[in-house]
Design a protein around this motif. Sequence first.
Motif: not given
Length: 256
Positions: A17, A21, A215, A218
């Motif tokens: 996690h 990104t 992740a 979000p």
Amino acid sequence: MTEDDPAALVAALADVHRRTTMVGWDFAVLDGAMTSENPPWDFEADCLAAMRRARTVVDLGTGGGERLAALLDRLPAGTAPSVVATEGWVPNEPVARERLAPYGVPVVPYDAEAAPRLPFADASVDLVMARHEAYDAAEVARVLTPGGAFLTQQVDGRDLVELRDWFGAELLYPEVRLDRARADLERAGLTVVVADEWQGRARFADVEALVTYLALTPWTVPGFEPAAHPGRLAELHRGGAVDVTQVRFRCSARTP
């Protein structure tokens, strides 16, 4: 991921996690680890056909520009309309600008939820496209030319409801539904030509793929942290593949 120790499992998932990104709108990291059914319609084909008829186009919420670039690549050379893209997520803006620069497409910062007024003149756009992006129906109607078209495909507010149930999150956009979208467009003076909704399945190969997805997005479960859900993650890990429910709808509308 084979950890039988819940603490080791959570630690490994927390590392996944933390390292994951989103750049632009790229889910390549989940290739082979996430599969999803598709609606029976082809929204990209709808947009491409509409672009061929338009002189001026706005792509709302272009992400990293990936989808718009792919559409422009499919148009015959020299036939592309004048296109402007908008993007409201700050990390995506430079990604979209770089990707769309070769096409001569400017990227304008815009977030319908923060400031609904579109940065375009009245009756100045032949086609507005919004794929999985918030919009203000009255603003769309304002900027469209007479006979102009609006095409949207949306993630229904009940999408992936299992994730919210498992991890204790509220539905963020319960109002995003086909009936509400249709009513808003008609209230804005547009004629709805197509209105369809669909429900299907998405499958994550394992709990690591699921955590990777959370992740990357979000907003799906705001504030999600693996350490807060050791029992649920261990249960999902034991079950192997993880299935969740997708809900989508599309609308197309025209001005008089």
